[in-house]
Scaffold this motif. Structure first.
Motif, PDB file in Angstrom:
ATOM      1  N   VAL A   7       0.879  -1.160   0.000  1.00 26.98           N
ATOM      2  CA  VAL A   7       0.000   0.000   0.000  1.00 26.98           C
ATOM      3  C   VAL A   7       0.916   1.209   0.000  1.00 26.98           C
ATOM      4  O   VAL A   7       1.999   1.189   0.616  1.00 26.98           O
ATOM      5  CB  VAL A   7      -0.974   0.022   1.200  1.00 26.98           C
ATOM      6  CG1 VAL A   7      -2.021  -1.062   1.055  1.00 26.98           C
ATOM      7  CG2 VAL A   7      -0.257  -0.109   2.527  1.00 26.98           C
ATOM      8  N   GLU A   8       0.513   2.241  -0.707  1.00 27.19           N
ATOM      9  CA  GLU A   8       1.373   3.415  -0.788  1.00 27.19           C
ATOM     10  C   GLU A   8       0.573   4.675  -1.053  1.00 27.19           C
ATOM     11  O   GLU A   8      -0.559   4.617  -1.528  1.00 27.19           O
ATOM     12  CB  GLU A   8       2.455   3.226  -1.856  1.00 27.19           C
ATOM     13  CG  GLU A   8       1.950   2.965  -3.243  1.00 27.19           C
ATOM     14  CD  GLU A   8       3.062   2.558  -4.209  1.00 27.19           C
ATOM     15  OE1 GLU A   8       4.242   2.837  -3.950  1.00 27.19           O
ATOM     16  OE2 GLU A   8       2.735   1.968  -5.239  1.00 27.19           O
ATOM     17  N   THR A   9       1.195   5.791  -0.715  1.00 26.18           N
ATOM     18  CA  THR A   9       0.615   7.098  -0.969  1.00 26.18           C
ATOM     19  C   THR A   9       1.746   8.111  -1.020  1.00 26.18           C
ATOM     20  O   THR A   9       2.906   7.776  -0.757  1.00 26.18           O
ATOM     21  CB  THR A   9      -0.434   7.475   0.102  1.00 26.18           C
ATOM     22  OG1 THR A   9      -1.154   8.614  -0.332  1.00 26.18           O
ATOM     23  CG2 THR A   9       0.209   7.741   1.453  1.00 26.18           C
ATOM     24  N   GLU A  10       1.413   9.341  -1.365  1.00 28.50           N
ATOM     25  CA  GLU A  10       2.385  10.426  -1.392  1.00 28.50           C
ATOM     26  C   GLU A  10       1.865  11.579  -0.545  1.00 28.50           C
ATOM     27  O   GLU A  10       0.659  11.829  -0.502  1.00 28.50           O
ATOM     28  CB  GLU A  10       2.607  10.924  -2.821  1.00 28.50           C
ATOM     29  CG  GLU A  10       3.221   9.899  -3.728  1.00 28.50           C
ATOM     30  CD  GLU A  10       3.434  10.394  -5.144  1.00 28.50           C
ATOM     31  OE1 GLU A  10       4.309   9.838  -5.828  1.00 28.50           O
ATOM     32  OE2 GLU A  10       2.721  11.334  -5.569  1.00 28.50           O
ATOM     33  N   VAL A  11       2.799  12.273   0.106  1.00 25.03           N
ATOM     34  CA  VAL A  11       2.461  13.412   0.947  1.00 25.03           C
ATOM     35  C   VAL A  11       3.405  14.548   0.580  1.00 25.03           C
ATOM     36  O   VAL A  11       4.630  14.385   0.652  1.00 25.03           O
ATOM     37  CB  VAL A  11       2.629  13.085   2.451  1.00 25.03           C
ATOM     38  CG1 VAL A  11       2.215  14.262   3.318  1.00 25.03           C
ATOM     39  CG2 VAL A  11       1.871  11.827   2.828  1.00 25.03           C
ATOM     40  N   GLU A  12       2.849  15.674   0.188  1.00 24.53           N
ATOM     41  CA  GLU A  12       3.679  16.847  -0.087  1.00 24.53           C
ATOM     42  C   GLU A  12       3.862  17.627   1.206  1.00 24.53           C
ATOM     43  O   GLU A  12       2.893  17.892   1.918  1.00 24.53           O
ATOM     44  CB  GLU A  12       3.025  17.731  -1.151  1.00 24.53           C
ATOM     45  CG  GLU A  12       3.921  18.867  -1.599  1.00 24.53           C
ATOM     46  CD  GLU A  12       3.366  19.640  -2.778  1.00 24.53           C
ATOM     47  OE1 GLU A  12       3.807  20.785  -2.965  1.00 24.53           O
ATOM     48  OE2 GLU A  12       2.496  19.118  -3.502  1.00 24.53           O
ATOM     49  N   ILE A  13       5.116  17.949   1.516  1.00 17.89           N
ATOM     50  CA  ILE A  13       5.411  18.673   2.756  1.00 17.89           C
ATOM     51  C   ILE A  13       6.363  19.836   2.485  1.00 17.89           C
ATOM     52  O   ILE A  13       7.113  19.824   1.505  1.00 17.89           O
ATOM     53  CB  ILE A  13       6.014  17.751   3.840  1.00 17.89           C
ATOM     54  CG1 ILE A  13       7.291  17.067   3.357  1.00 17.89           C
ATOM     55  CG2 ILE A  13       4.991  16.718   4.299  1.00 17.89           C
ATOM     56  CD1 ILE A  13       8.026  16.273   4.420  1.00 17.89           C
ATOM     57  N   LYS A  14       6.319  20.805   3.363  1.00 12.17           N
ATOM     58  CA  LYS A  14       7.192  21.973   3.266  1.00 12.17           C
ATOM     59  C   LYS A  14       8.444  21.754   4.106  1.00 12.17           C
ATOM     60  O   LYS A  14       8.771  22.542   4.992  1.00 12.17           O
ATOM     61  CB  LYS A  14       6.432  23.222   3.708  1.00 12.17           C
ATOM     62  CG  LYS A  14       5.310  23.589   2.779  1.00 12.17           C
ATOM     63  CD  LYS A  14       4.569  24.821   3.251  1.00 12.17           C
ATOM     64  CE  LYS A  14       3.508  25.192   2.255  1.00 12.17           C
ATOM     65  NZ  LYS A  14       2.186  24.827   2.678  1.00 12.17           N
ATOM     66  N   SER A 111      10.624  22.236  -0.271  1.00 13.13           N
ATOM     67  CA  SER A 111       9.539  21.275  -0.069  1.00 13.13           C
ATOM     68  C   SER A 111       9.909  19.941  -0.710  1.00 13.13           C
ATOM     69  O   SER A 111      10.888  19.835  -1.441  1.00 13.13           O
ATOM     70  CB  SER A 111       8.218  21.808  -0.644  1.00 13.13           C
ATOM     71  OG  SER A 111       8.303  21.937  -2.047  1.00 13.13           O
ATOM     72  N   SER A 112       9.134  18.941  -0.391  1.00  9.99           N
ATOM     73  CA  SER A 112       9.391  17.617  -0.953  1.00  9.99           C
ATOM     74  C   SER A 112       8.101  16.820  -1.056  1.00  9.99           C
ATOM     75  O   SER A 112       7.090  17.147  -0.433  1.00  9.99           O
ATOM     76  CB  SER A 112      10.436  16.863  -0.114  1.00  9.99           C
ATOM     77  OG  SER A 112      10.041  16.760   1.221  1.00  9.99           O
ATOM     78  N   LEU A 113       8.176  15.797  -1.855  1.00 11.25           N
ATOM     79  CA  LEU A 113       7.090  14.846  -2.005  1.00 11.25           C
ATOM     80  C   LEU A 113       7.588  13.544  -1.390  1.00 11.25           C
ATOM     81  O   LEU A 113       8.571  12.967  -1.847  1.00 11.25           O
ATOM     82  CB  LEU A 113       6.749  14.649  -3.485  1.00 11.25           C
ATOM     83  CG  LEU A 113       5.514  13.826  -3.793  1.00 11.25           C
ATOM     84  CD1 LEU A 113       4.267  14.501  -3.232  1.00 11.25           C
ATOM     85  CD2 LEU A 113       5.370  13.652  -5.299  1.00 11.25           C
ATOM     86  N   VAL A 114       6.934  13.122  -0.316  1.00 13.66           N
ATOM     87  CA  VAL A 114       7.347  11.916   0.398  1.00 13.66           C
ATOM     88  C   VAL A 114       6.447  10.760  -0.031  1.00 13.66           C
ATOM     89  O   VAL A 114       5.222  10.838   0.103  1.00 13.66           O
ATOM     90  CB  VAL A 114       7.265  12.119   1.926  1.00 13.66           C
ATOM     91  CG1 VAL A 114       7.611  10.829   2.656  1.00 13.66           C
ATOM     92  CG2 VAL A 114       8.171  13.256   2.368  1.00 13.66           C
ATOM     93  N   LYS A 115       7.070   9.720  -0.561  1.00 12.85           N
ATOM     94  CA  LYS A 115       6.343   8.496  -0.877  1.00 12.85           C
ATOM     95  C   LYS A 115       6.409   7.603   0.350  1.00 12.85           C
ATOM     96  O   LYS A 115       7.485   7.346   0.880  1.00 12.85           O
ATOM     97  CB  LYS A 115       6.974   7.772  -2.062  1.00 12.85           C
ATOM     98  CG  LYS A 115       6.657   8.367  -3.385  1.00 12.85           C
ATOM     99  CD  LYS A 115       7.188   7.471  -4.486  1.00 12.85           C
ATOM    100  CE  LYS A 115       6.688   7.963  -5.816  1.00 12.85           C
ATOM    101  NZ  LYS A 115       7.076   7.052  -6.898  1.00 12.85           N
TER     102      LYS A 115
END
Length: 151
Positions: A7-14, A111-115
């Motif tokens: 299972v996976e998702t992505e979260v954009e964070i500052k 910022s980054s996109l964390v998988k």
């Protein structure tokens, strides 16, 4: 029904990808401070805070109940990914294997996109997919962002 999956998702964070990766790869002892409602404590069982292959024990709360896990960390400095391999603990009562992968990808200035990916193998078919653990790590990621933004 498959016993293995992910299972996976992505979260954009500052939070810059380097900073997010550094927290998990070298400063995991700060995670309980950043997310006190989710993580009660973490300590090194074998090795240290920064070395690949080190083993840590985490005490955390999931779905309103306390749990514990012993995990071994695999680091990929080039890719900015951390893999936590479950060795023993509450999750291992339902899953033969459960591995959490956090992969920070730079996305713009600061910022980054964390998988967030969880790879698992259930002990038996009627065990649920570990979406609760996926949500747990999404919440941790957001708490780390909030802690970072507070300074």
């Amino acid at each position: 029904m498959a016993l293995q999956g992910k299972v996976e998702t992505e979260v954009e964070i500052k939070v810059p990808a380097d900073k997010f990766y550094n927290i998990w790869s070298k400063q995991a002892h700060h995670v309980p401070t950043a997310s006190p409602n989710n993580v009660e404590a973490v300590h090194v069982h074998e090795g240290d805070w920064e070395t690949e292959g080190s083993i840590k024990v985490w005490k955390y709360n999931i779905d309103g109940r306390p749990e514990e896990v012993k995990e071994k960390v695999v680091l990929n400095d080039e890719d900015k990914s951390v893999t936590m391999i479950g060795l023993e603990g509450h999750a291992m009562q339902e899953y033969k294997t459960i591995n959490v992968v956090l992969h920070a990808n730079p996305k713009g200035e600061g910022s980054s996109l964390v998988k967030v990916r969880i790879e698992y193998e259930k002990i038996k078919e009627d065990i649920p997919t570990p979406n609760n653990y996926l949500n747990f790590f999404v919440n941790l990621t957001k708490d780390i962002e909030a802690h970072h933004l507070k300074g």
